[in-house]
Design a protein around this motif. Structure first.
Motif, PDB file in Angstrom:
ATOM      1  N   THR A  10       0.833  -1.195   0.000  1.00 12.69           N
ATOM      2  CA  THR A  10       0.000   0.000   0.000  1.00 12.69           C
ATOM      3  C   THR A  10       0.872   1.251   0.000  1.00 12.69           C
ATOM      4  O   THR A  10       2.034   1.191   0.405  1.00 12.69           O
ATOM      5  CB  THR A  10      -0.951   0.004   1.217  1.00 12.69           C
ATOM      6  N   THR A  11       0.320   2.359  -0.426  1.00 14.98           N
ATOM      7  CA  THR A  11       1.049   3.625  -0.390  1.00 14.98           C
ATOM      8  C   THR A  11       0.683   4.445   0.842  1.00 14.98           C
ATOM      9  O   THR A  11       1.265   5.494   1.073  1.00 14.98           O
ATOM     10  CB  THR A  11       0.748   4.471  -1.648  1.00 14.98           C
ATOM     11  N   ARG A  12      -0.266   3.974   1.634  1.00 15.53           N
ATOM     12  CA  ARG A  12      -0.714   4.694   2.831  1.00 15.53           C
ATOM     13  C   ARG A  12      -0.946   3.709   3.961  1.00 15.53           C
ATOM     14  O   ARG A  12      -1.649   2.712   3.791  1.00 15.53           O
ATOM     15  CB  ARG A  12      -2.007   5.437   2.529  1.00 15.53           C
ATOM     16  N   LEU A  13      -0.368   4.003   5.120  1.00 13.42           N
ATOM     17  CA  LEU A  13      -0.559   3.152   6.290  1.00 13.42           C
ATOM     18  C   LEU A  13      -1.769   3.672   7.068  1.00 13.42           C
ATOM     19  O   LEU A  13      -1.674   4.663   7.805  1.00 13.42           O
ATOM     20  CB  LEU A  13       0.695   3.153   7.166  1.00 13.42           C
ATOM     21  N   ALA A  34       5.469  -2.532   9.308  1.00 15.35           N
ATOM     22  CA  ALA A  34       5.327  -1.817   8.038  1.00 15.35           C
ATOM     23  C   ALA A  34       6.666  -1.173   7.706  1.00 15.35           C
ATOM     24  O   ALA A  34       7.304  -0.576   8.575  1.00 15.35           O
ATOM     25  CB  ALA A  34       4.234  -0.760   8.148  1.00 15.35           C
ATOM     26  N   ARG A  35       7.064  -1.308   6.438  1.00 15.93           N
ATOM     27  CA  ARG A  35       8.326  -0.717   5.975  1.00 15.93           C
ATOM     28  C   ARG A  35       8.049   0.119   4.743  1.00 15.93           C
ATOM     29  O   ARG A  35       7.247  -0.271   3.894  1.00 15.93           O
ATOM     30  CB  ARG A  35       9.326  -1.803   5.612  1.00 15.93           C
ATOM     31  N   GLY A  36       8.708   1.269   4.666  1.00 14.47           N
ATOM     32  CA  GLY A  36       8.529   2.117   3.506  1.00 14.47           C
ATOM     33  C   GLY A  36       9.619   3.166   3.428  1.00 14.47           C
ATOM     34  O   GLY A  36      10.492   3.248   4.291  1.00 14.47           O
ATOM     35  N   THR A  37       9.550   3.967   2.383  1.00 13.52           N
ATOM     36  CA  THR A  37      10.475   5.082   2.221  1.00 13.52           C
ATOM     37  C   THR A  37       9.675   6.339   1.925  1.00 13.52           C
ATOM     38  O   THR A  37       8.559   6.279   1.407  1.00 13.52           O
ATOM     39  CB  THR A  37      11.476   4.838   1.071  1.00 13.52           C
ATOM     40  N   TYR A  56       5.629   1.745  17.635  1.00 14.12           N
ATOM     41  CA  TYR A  56       7.000   2.244  17.623  1.00 14.12           C
ATOM     42  C   TYR A  56       7.321   2.650  16.187  1.00 14.12           C
ATOM     43  O   TYR A  56       7.020   1.897  15.263  1.00 14.12           O
ATOM     44  CB  TYR A  56       7.994   1.157  18.048  1.00 14.12           C
ATOM     45  N   VAL A  57       7.968   3.813  16.000  1.00 19.06           N
ATOM     46  CA  VAL A  57       8.327   4.275  14.659  1.00 19.06           C
ATOM     47  C   VAL A  57       9.813   4.580  14.631  1.00 19.06           C
ATOM     48  O   VAL A  57      10.335   5.265  15.521  1.00 19.06           O
ATOM     49  CB  VAL A  57       7.534   5.543  14.261  1.00 19.06           C
ATOM     50  N   MET A  58      10.477   4.081  13.584  1.00 19.26           N
ATOM     51  CA  MET A  58      11.895   4.349  13.373  1.00 19.26           C
ATOM     52  C   MET A  58      12.082   5.051  12.031  1.00 19.26           C
ATOM     53  O   MET A  58      11.431   4.690  11.046  1.00 19.26           O
ATOM     54  CB  MET A  58      12.693   3.055  13.383  1.00 19.26           C
ATOM     55  N   ILE A  59      12.957   6.042  12.032  1.00 18.46           N
ATOM     56  CA  ILE A  59      13.375   6.715  10.802  1.00 18.46           C
ATOM     57  C   ILE A  59      14.871   6.477  10.664  1.00 18.46           C
ATOM     58  O   ILE A  59      15.643   6.810  11.575  1.00 18.46           O
ATOM     59  CB  ILE A  59      13.074   8.228  10.849  1.00 18.46           C
ATOM     60  N   ASP A  60      15.256   5.869   9.557  1.00 15.02           N
ATOM     61  CA  ASP A  60      16.668   5.561   9.294  1.00 15.02           C
ATOM     62  C   ASP A  60      17.309   4.807  10.460  1.00 15.02           C
ATOM     63  O   ASP A  60      18.447   5.074  10.845  1.00 15.02           O
ATOM     64  CB  ASP A  60      17.454   6.840   8.973  1.00 15.02           C
ATOM     65  N   HIS A  86      14.301   8.810   3.204  1.00 18.99           N
ATOM     66  CA  HIS A  86      14.384   8.221   4.547  1.00 18.99           C
ATOM     67  C   HIS A  86      13.647   6.891   4.564  1.00 18.99           C
ATOM     68  O   HIS A  86      12.587   6.738   3.948  1.00 18.99           O
ATOM     69  CB  HIS A  86      13.768   9.153   5.597  1.00 18.99           C
ATOM     70  N   ASP A  87      14.219   5.930   5.302  1.00 19.66           N
ATOM     71  CA  ASP A  87      13.582   4.630   5.505  1.00 19.66           C
ATOM     72  C   ASP A  87      12.744   4.683   6.769  1.00 19.66           C
ATOM     73  O   ASP A  87      13.212   5.149   7.812  1.00 19.66           O
ATOM     74  CB  ASP A  87      14.633   3.525   5.635  1.00 19.66           C
ATOM     75  N   LEU A  88      11.505   4.201   6.673  1.00 20.06           N
ATOM     76  CA  LEU A  88      10.591   4.156   7.818  1.00 20.06           C
ATOM     77  C   LEU A  88      10.287   2.709   8.174  1.00 20.06           C
ATOM     78  O   LEU A  88      10.081   1.875   7.283  1.00 20.06           O
ATOM     79  CB  LEU A  88       9.267   4.845   7.493  1.00 20.06           C
ATOM     80  N   VAL A  89      10.223   2.427   9.478  1.00 21.44           N
ATOM     81  CA  VAL A  89       9.758   1.130   9.968  1.00 21.44           C
ATOM     82  C   VAL A  89       8.786   1.409  11.107  1.00 21.44           C
ATOM     83  O   VAL A  89       9.095   2.181  12.021  1.00 21.44           O
ATOM     84  CB  VAL A  89      10.909   0.234  10.467  1.00 21.44           C
ATOM     85  N   VAL A  90       7.616   0.793  11.034  1.00 16.02           N
ATOM     86  CA  VAL A  90       6.598   0.939  12.075  1.00 16.02           C
ATOM     87  C   VAL A  90       6.300  -0.458  12.628  1.00 16.02           C
ATOM     88  O   VAL A  90       6.014  -1.372  11.864  1.00 16.02           O
ATOM     89  CB  VAL A  90       5.299   1.561  11.518  1.00 16.02           C
ATOM     90  N   HIS A  91       6.398  -0.595  13.952  1.00 17.85           N
ATOM     91  CA  HIS A  91       6.003  -1.839  14.625  1.00 17.85           C
ATOM     92  C   HIS A  91       4.751  -1.538  15.438  1.00 17.85           C
ATOM     93  O   HIS A  91       4.717  -0.558  16.191  1.00 17.85           O
ATOM     94  CB  HIS A  91       7.103  -2.343  15.566  1.00 17.85           C
TER      95      HIS A  91
END
Length: 109
Positions: A10-13, A34-37, A56-60, A86-91
């Motif tokens: 998807t393009t939108r979380l 979820a992983r995206g850029t 939890y959200v991580m940027i780079d 930027h790389d995004l990861v959401v847990h």
């Protein structure tokens, strides 16, 4: 390792449900990753989550937002400076009941 039971491109979380949309997805004790850029013009940005239960959200690779607690849907926000890709990861941790996970990024004016 946690088994993968479903994937979504998807393009939108922005996910909400009371009953999972697929039979393979459990109702409770679920972890979503979820992983995206994102590519940003230079500036200040507001990252906003709406989540029920923990998120939890991580940027780079750096954790920028933590909300581990169970409970009702909550809005959490954090500002950051960004430019370029930027790389995004959401847990997301879903304990039981209503499922909600949303992520928005908007430029701060």
């Amino acid at each position: 390792d946690v088994p993968v039971v479903a994937t979504l491109d998807t393009t939108r979380l922005d996910l909400t449900w009371y009953r999972p949309p697929r039979e393979a997805i459990p109702q409770a004790n679920l972890r979503t990753t979820a992983r995206g850029t994102v590519t940003l013009a230079p500036g200040r940005y507001l990252l906003r989550t709406i989540a029920d239960d923990g998120v939890y959200v991580m940027i780079d690779g750096v954790t920028v937002l933590e909300d581990p607690g169970p409970g009702e849907s909550r809005v959490k926000e954090v500002e950051f400076t960004g430019t370029g890709r930027h790389d995004l990861v959401v847990h997301h941790i879903q304990r039981d009941g209503w499922y909600e996970l949303r992520l928005d990024i908007e430029r701060v004016r």
